[in-house]
Design a protein around this motif. Structure first.
Motif, short mmCIF file in Angstrom:
data_model
loop_
_atom_site.label_atom_id
_atom_site.label_comp_id
_atom_site.label_asym_id
_atom_site.label_seq_id
_atom_site.Cartn_x
_atom_site.Cartn_y
_atom_site.Cartn_z
N UNK A 12 0.83 -1.21 0.00
CA UNK A 12 0.00 0.00 0.00
C UNK A 12 0.86 1.26 0.00
N UNK A 13 1.95 1.22 0.75
CA UNK A 13 2.85 2.37 0.82
C UNK A 13 3.45 2.65 -0.57
N UNK A 14 3.89 1.60 -1.24
CA UNK A 14 4.49 1.79 -2.56
C UNK A 14 3.46 2.33 -3.56
N UNK A 15 2.21 1.89 -3.45
CA UNK A 15 1.16 2.41 -4.32
C UNK A 15 0.92 3.90 -4.06
N UNK A 16 0.88 4.27 -2.78
CA UNK A 16 0.67 5.67 -2.42
C UNK A 16 1.85 6.54 -2.84
N UNK A 17 3.05 5.98 -2.77
CA UNK A 17 4.24 6.75 -3.15
C UNK A 17 4.20 7.13 -4.63
N UNK A 18 3.55 6.29 -5.45
CA UNK A 18 3.45 6.59 -6.88
C UNK A 18 2.36 7.62 -7.18
N UNK A 19 1.35 7.68 -6.31
CA UNK A 19 0.26 8.63 -6.54
C UNK A 19 -0.30 9.05 -5.17
N UNK A 34 5.26 5.96 12.15
CA UNK A 34 4.39 6.80 11.31
C UNK A 34 5.14 7.96 10.67
N UNK A 35 5.96 8.67 11.46
CA UNK A 35 6.66 9.83 10.91
C UNK A 35 7.68 9.41 9.87
N UNK A 36 8.39 8.32 10.12
CA UNK A 36 9.35 7.82 9.13
C UNK A 36 8.65 7.46 7.83
N UNK A 37 7.49 6.84 7.94
CA UNK A 37 6.71 6.49 6.75
C UNK A 37 6.25 7.75 6.01
N UNK A 38 5.80 8.74 6.78
CA UNK A 38 5.35 10.00 6.16
C UNK A 38 6.48 10.67 5.41
N UNK A 39 7.67 10.69 5.99
CA UNK A 39 8.82 11.31 5.33
C UNK A 39 9.17 10.57 4.04
N UNK A 40 9.07 9.24 4.09
CA UNK A 40 9.36 8.45 2.89
C UNK A 40 8.37 8.79 1.79
N UNK A 41 7.09 8.85 2.13
CA UNK A 41 6.07 9.15 1.13
C UNK A 41 6.22 10.55 0.57
N UNK A 42 6.62 11.49 1.42
CA UNK A 42 6.81 12.87 0.95
C UNK A 42 8.02 12.98 0.04
#
Length: 272
Positions: A12-19, A34-42
């Protein structure tokens, strides 16, 4: 990513990272990353992180997100930009209702190419109007195998420390990394475990003492989280009606306090 994720969560994270959606809410237990994940997605589009502050305006996990921070964010996001920008609102549940309503205006009047990632361990404290405007992703605990794989990087840990971290972290990768990197924190958590044991199985005098000592919401939720974990372990070995009832009462107390219920009243009702 510096964290290990449960497979379906990582997909799901990889899908969100693309869009990335206009507004995303990341939820999960304290220590889930959570914050580490948010930074990755940003990624490189990260433009700023809004976090709780104390009365002096300094970052403070026990503080609140103030309305002036959201008003400043509104100024930053005005106008049209051709570049994607992402703002993280960390511990978004630390906004009071007035501040949440101010943030809601940003969601209701989205600026082109501006995205928001919210993190929250207590999403029930967010306004329904905010929840209706965000896409939600829960960061699930990782498996025992994945936890041991993560701990294998810390060669200085002995078998006792590994066993303690496995029990205490319960699949929360950020907490695993924190405890493995700073074993001294195990002693602090050990004190909470002792209180949890007293709360669930100690004499009434000890239970009353523990209940009187916990007044901070975050600390109380941590106490109850470990109490639930201890009872769950007991239930796995011998699931009696008494254990099941105790687990249900602990879980109900946790949910009520997480939903901003009165700490003293809820703990008193639990041990009565």
């Amino acid at each position: 990513m510096s964290l290990i994720f449960e497979p379906s969560t990582e997909r799901q994270i990889q899908t969100l990272a693309r869009s990335l959606p206009q507004a995303l809410l990341l939820t999960g237990a304290d220590g889930a990353g959570l914050l580490t994940t948010a930074k990755y997605l940003a990624g490189p589009a990260l433009a700023g992180i809004i976090q709780p502050t104390n009365k002096d305006g300094q970052a403070d996990a026990s503080g609140v997100i103030r309305i002036n921070q959201i008003r400043d964010l509104r100024q930053y996001t005005r106008g049209i930009t051709n570049n994607q920008t992402v703002y993280i609102i960390d511990d978004a549940d630390k906004m009071n209702h007035q501040t949440q309503n101010a943030f809601l205006k940003l969601l209701e009047e989205p600026s082109r190419n501006v995205h928001f990632i919210l993190t929250s361990h207590q999403p029930n404290l967010l306004l329904p109007t905010i929840m209706s405007r965000v896409e939600r992703l829960t960061i699930r605990p990782i498996s025992e195998e994945a936890s041991r794989l993560l701990l294998a990087k810390y060669r200085q840990l002995d078998t006792t420390a590994i066993a303690q971290i496995m029990f205490l972290a319960s699949g929360r990768p950020a907490l695993i990394s924190r405890l493995a990197g700073k074993p001294s924190e195990l002693a602090d958590i050990g004190a909470i475990i002792k209180d949890s044991q007293a709360l669930i199985s100690g004499p009434m005098s000890d239970r009353l003492t523990v209940a009187a000592r916990y007044t901070d919401r975050k600390d109380t939720l941590e106490l109850l989280r470990y109490s639930i974990l201890l009872v769950q372990n007991a239930a796995a070995k011998n699931s009696t009606p008494a254990i099941i009832d105790k687990l249900a009462r602990l879980s109900e107390t946790y949910e009520r306090i997480a939903a901003n219920g009165n700490i003293k009243l809820q703990l008193t009702a639990l041990i009565a």
